[in-house]
Design a protein around this motif. Sequence first.
Motif, PDB file in Angstrom:
ATOM      1  N   VAL A   1       0.866  -1.184   0.000  1.00  0.00           N
ATOM      2  CA  VAL A   1       0.000   0.000   0.000  1.00  0.00           C
ATOM      3  C   VAL A   1       0.898   1.227   0.000  1.00  0.00           C
ATOM      4  O   VAL A   1       1.779   1.368   0.844  1.00  0.00           O
ATOM      5  N   GLU A   2       0.682   2.083  -0.964  1.00  0.00           N
ATOM      6  CA  GLU A   2       1.602   3.207  -1.196  1.00  0.00           C
ATOM      7  C   GLU A   2       1.301   4.411  -0.307  1.00  0.00           C
ATOM      8  O   GLU A   2       2.173   5.164   0.047  1.00  0.00           O
ATOM      9  N   GLU A   3       0.015   4.614  -0.020  1.00  0.00           N
ATOM     10  CA  GLU A   3      -0.306   5.805   0.775  1.00  0.00           C
ATOM     11  C   GLU A   3      -1.449   5.498   1.729  1.00  0.00           C
ATOM     12  O   GLU A   3      -2.067   4.433   1.634  1.00  0.00           O
ATOM     13  N   ASP A   4      -1.736   6.459   2.619  1.00  0.00           N
ATOM     14  CA  ASP A   4      -2.807   6.225   3.584  1.00  0.00           C
ATOM     15  C   ASP A   4      -4.141   6.043   2.859  1.00  0.00           C
ATOM     16  O   ASP A   4      -4.401   6.685   1.840  1.00  0.00           O
ATOM     17  N   LEU A   5      -4.983   5.169   3.408  1.00  0.00           N
ATOM     18  CA  LEU A   5      -6.268   4.904   2.754  1.00  0.00           C
ATOM     19  C   LEU A   5      -7.183   6.125   2.897  1.00  0.00           C
ATOM     20  O   LEU A   5      -7.235   6.730   3.964  1.00  0.00           O
ATOM     21  N   PRO A   6      -7.925   6.456   1.843  1.00  0.00           N
ATOM     22  CA  PRO A   6      -8.829   7.604   1.927  1.00  0.00           C
ATOM     23  C   PRO A   6     -10.034   7.358   2.832  1.00  0.00           C
ATOM     24  O   PRO A   6     -10.655   8.306   3.307  1.00  0.00           O
TER      25      PRO A   6
END
Length: 429
Positions: A93-98
């Motif tokens: 997972v590249e970034e925080d989940l929206p």
Amino acid sequence: MKRTLIRSLEENLNKNVIIKGWVHRVRRLKGITFIILRDRSGMVQCVVDNKDPIIHGLKCESVLEVSGTVKEGKNSLNNFELAVESLKVLSKVEEDLPIEINSEELNISLDTMLNNRILSLRHEKKNAIFRIQHIIVEGFREFLSREGFIEIFTPKIVAEGAEGGTALFKLDYFRKDAYLAQSPQFYKQMMVAAGYERVFEIGNFFRAEEHDTARHLNQFTSMDLELAFIEDEQDIMDIEEEMLKHIINKLELEGTRCFKMLNVDIPKILAPIPRIEFEYAARVLKENYNKIVTDNDLDPEGERLLSEYAKEKYNSEFIFVTNYSRKKRPMYTMPKGINGTRSFDLIFKGTEITSGGQRIHDYDMLVESFEIKGLNHENFSSYVNVFKYGVPPHGGLAIGLERLLALLLGINNIRETSAFPRDRSRLTP
Ligand code: ATP
């Protein structure tokens, strides 16, 4: 070693397995870390030694391959857990989940849910919706195939609308006008006429209505059937009733886990579904609810009140309303008496889910019916001419899949029961 589904882990106690799935939750303690892994069949707690470098910085929703031994161990999910020997990240997972999707309820607005569709569908309760949809569709197909129907696929690009009205999306089709199909009506009748007698289709259809309601989509899924050698519209209602019983049975056999998760009861059909004529329905509404029916049609409130009546009087969540006026039904509908038709709607939990009826199979009567509706039958010649060459008495129905699903699950807005809804403002995802 082959992948084992989480559902089958219990049968593999003390054995070595490989599981694959998404990281649902991570809880780090002093010496060990608990990872809840989720696949399409369920969730399991995995116990990992903190010495494993992969767990540091591991984000929820990463995709892992995990190998280890299934051990007895009571936890909130199961009576077993996985003692992890090795971990591999298949996709990080590249970034925080929206949106936060590992909570008990997905407490976000409908718009946020649809904008983040793939993530919101990973939430167990949202995921369950389309598992139930699959059972319904499979049940429809199974029942009809067993009854001698064959599945057909009709064109979605057509030269004329089949349902009258103006709700058509227009296309530029190699410099000719064409439209997106509103329904498979003409083509399913033509396949009956081709000698198949009994046909069905599960397909997407398009309505350009400007409506922006909780029960309409601009693209919806219609479950259609059409059958020949009927006596009248009663035969069509009989088949719908049997088909619904089959689907409900199947939901009980295969869908209980999903229904429990959503805290919804599967409906029951204990006695024949009541069938009342439109005029009688209008009288019931007036006498019992002081509701005046106008324009020979039931509005949403009328449908809701009639459902209330069906529940009280017949203890039924379903009610058929028959014999709608000729004015209100399309040109292909078989007339009954002077102003009536051999048509019906099925109302379920306060909303129409089905329209059906007997169709005109006589050429002259059909031409006349087009004229009465102010339509030029010559514009529909590839359909109308079929009736010159021997077409048996026939009829059929259409059920809106998304609408049925929403009512079944007590979901207020139909957009939630379409994976990728199309409405006036939504064209992506
Ligand atoms: P309504 O009166 O609710 O607008 P309709 O009379 O236009 O529906 P039909 O053309 O009779 O609907 O279609 C048969 C079934 O297809 C309906 O009972 C409904 O379940 C479904 N359906 C029709 N239009 C839509 C739509 N725009 N979105 C979702 N489902 C639809």
